[in-house]
Design an enzyme around this catalytic site. Structure first.
Site, short mmCIF file in Angstrom:
data_model
loop_
_atom_site.label_atom_id
_atom_site.label_comp_id
_atom_site.label_asym_id
_atom_site.label_seq_id
_atom_site.Cartn_x
_atom_site.Cartn_y
_atom_site.Cartn_z
N ASP A 24 0.99 -1.18 0.28
CA ASP A 24 -0.02 -0.10 -0.11
C ASP A 24 0.98 1.13 -0.03
O ASP A 24 1.77 1.19 0.36
CB ASP A 24 -1.03 -0.01 1.40
CG ASP A 24 -2.31 0.81 1.20
OD1 ASP A 24 -2.31 1.35 0.08
OD2 ASP A 24 -2.77 1.31 2.22
N ARG A 28 -0.07 7.61 -2.68
CA ARG A 28 0.43 8.71 -1.87
C ARG A 28 2.02 9.02 -2.21
O ARG A 28 2.37 10.08 -2.21
CB ARG A 28 0.37 8.44 -0.42
CG ARG A 28 -1.09 8.80 0.17
CD ARG A 28 -1.31 7.95 1.62
NE ARG A 28 -1.63 6.72 1.26
CZ ARG A 28 -1.67 5.84 2.17
NH1 ARG A 28 -1.24 6.16 3.57
NH2 ARG A 28 -1.92 4.61 2.19
N ASN A 72 -10.79 -2.94 -5.84
CA ASN A 72 -9.89 -1.91 -6.59
C ASN A 72 -10.56 -1.62 -8.04
O ASN A 72 -10.21 -0.54 -8.58
CB ASN A 72 -8.48 -2.29 -7.03
CG ASN A 72 -7.97 -2.31 -5.61
OD1 ASN A 72 -6.67 -3.02 -5.58
ND2 ASN A 72 -7.99 -1.34 -4.93
C1 FPP Z 1 -2.27 0.20 -3.23
O1 FPP Z 1 -1.44 1.65 -3.02
C2 FPP Z 1 -1.45 -0.48 -4.52
C3 FPP Z 1 -2.30 -1.11 -5.52
C4 FPP Z 1 -3.71 -1.14 -5.50
C5 FPP Z 1 -1.59 -1.72 -6.49
C6 FPP Z 1 -0.45 -2.55 -6.22
C7 FPP Z 1 0.46 -2.67 -7.31
C8 FPP Z 1 1.55 -2.79 -7.67
C9 FPP Z 1 2.56 -2.76 -6.26
C10 FPP Z 1 2.44 -2.74 -8.62
C11 FPP Z 1 2.19 -3.84 -9.62
C12 FPP Z 1 2.82 -5.28 -9.08
C13 FPP Z 1 3.09 -6.31 -9.69
C14 FPP Z 1 3.50 -7.65 -8.83
C15 FPP Z 1 2.96 -6.23 -11.13
P1 FPP Z 1 -2.67 2.53 -3.27
O2 FPP Z 1 -2.71 2.96 -4.70
O3 FPP Z 1 -3.80 2.20 -2.52
O4 FPP Z 1 -1.84 3.86 -2.33
P2 FPP Z 1 -2.54 4.83 -1.63
O5 FPP Z 1 -3.21 4.24 -0.32
O6 FPP Z 1 -1.33 5.82 -1.50
O7 FPP Z 1 -3.50 5.78 -2.36
#
Ligand code: FPP
Length: 246
Positions: A24, A28, A72
């Site tokens: 996560d 941000r 998501n």
């Molecule tokens: C959550 O951060 C992250 C995700 C929903 C996507 C995770 C994907 C990756 C790390 C990249 C792809 C990985 C692979 C294995 C190909 P957020 O967007 O909710 O962050 P925030 O809480 O700061 O908004």
């Protein structure tokens, strides 16, 4: 890279054999740099390789990462499309290196909503790495625990209806066999980055006795050093699985 034999011999006795990560904080991380959220997801994807490479030395045999949840899809169309495109690019670009490094890749989650190109890339990568055993990387895409358990029960109920399974034979072990994770051991350690202390529908059944680490670091800043520290503190914990210490 050599096969996993030396790594097993080197593994710390109290290493978490299976680590699951809720990655996560990408959004941000990007926003604090004045960049679009997808910039953070790309930086986050690069971290995955670094953490996979750290696993053998730390005695971590299984690494499961939460890349896209069943919830998501509620994000903007731009972000969802960008993430799907990132997954396609990631698989295409990383396949050879992951395979050469002895990584066995699996995907969990419901594939029905994924595009056919992504599904074929996932299938190909699973097949290409199926004989590897150095590290087992599982990537959760369109995954949610409640959805997984519902799909498992649907299949189990069909087997009961057709007489292949008797209701008396339904135990915890039976249900576990119907889950997407049926070939994986339960996670020993679940890590969530970015300061949020919640599980967000990730491996709920499987993590019943896992240890948890909630850390403030945003996923794109999650280095090998941070991972090593968390794996080290896991080794100092006492896991009782509901029993009392002697
Ligand atoms: C959550 O951060 C992250 C995700 C929903 C996507 C995770 C994907 C990756 C790390 C990249 C792809 C990985 C692979 C294995 C190909 P957020 O967007 O909710 O962050 P925030 O809480 O700061 O908004």
């Amino acid at each position: 890279m050599p096969d996993g034999t030396q790594d097993k011999e080197r593994a710390a006795p109290c290493a978490p054999g299976h680590v699951a990560v809720i990655m996560d904080g990408n959004g941000r991380w990007a926003q604090s740099r004045g960049r679009p959220r997808l910039f953070g997801h790309h930086a986050g994807a690069r971290r995955v390789r670094e953490i996979v490479e750290a696993c053998p030395d730390l005695g971590v045999k299984y690494l499961t990462v939460f890349a896209f949840s069943t919830e998501n899809w509620k994000r903007t169309q731009t972000e969802v499309a960008g993430l799907m495109s990132l997954f396609r690019r990631y698989i295409t670009k990383e396949a050879r290196a992951l395979c050469d490094e002895g990584v066995r890749v699996r995907f969990i989650g419901d594939r029905v909503r994924l595009d056919s190109k992504l599904i074929s890339l996932m299938d190909e990568l699973e097949q290409m790495t199926e004989h590897n055993d150095r590290v087992h990387l599982t990537i959760a895409i369109n995954y949610g625990s409640r959805d997984e358990v519902s799909r498992a029960i649907k299949r189990l109920a069909k087997d009961v209806a057709t007489g292949q399974l008797s209701p008396e034979d339904v135990t915890e072990t039976t249900l576990t066999r119907y889950l997407d994770t049926h070939v994986l051991p339960d996670p020993d350690l679940v890590i969530r980055t970015s300061g949020e202390a919640r599980i967000s529908n990730f491996l709920l059944w499987q993590s019943a006795y896992a240890e948890y680490e909630f850390i403030d670091t945003l996923w794109p800043d999650f280095t090998r050093e941070v991972f090593t520290r968390l794996v080290g503190s896991y080794g100092k914990r006492e896991r009782r699985f509901g029993a009392v210490s002697l």
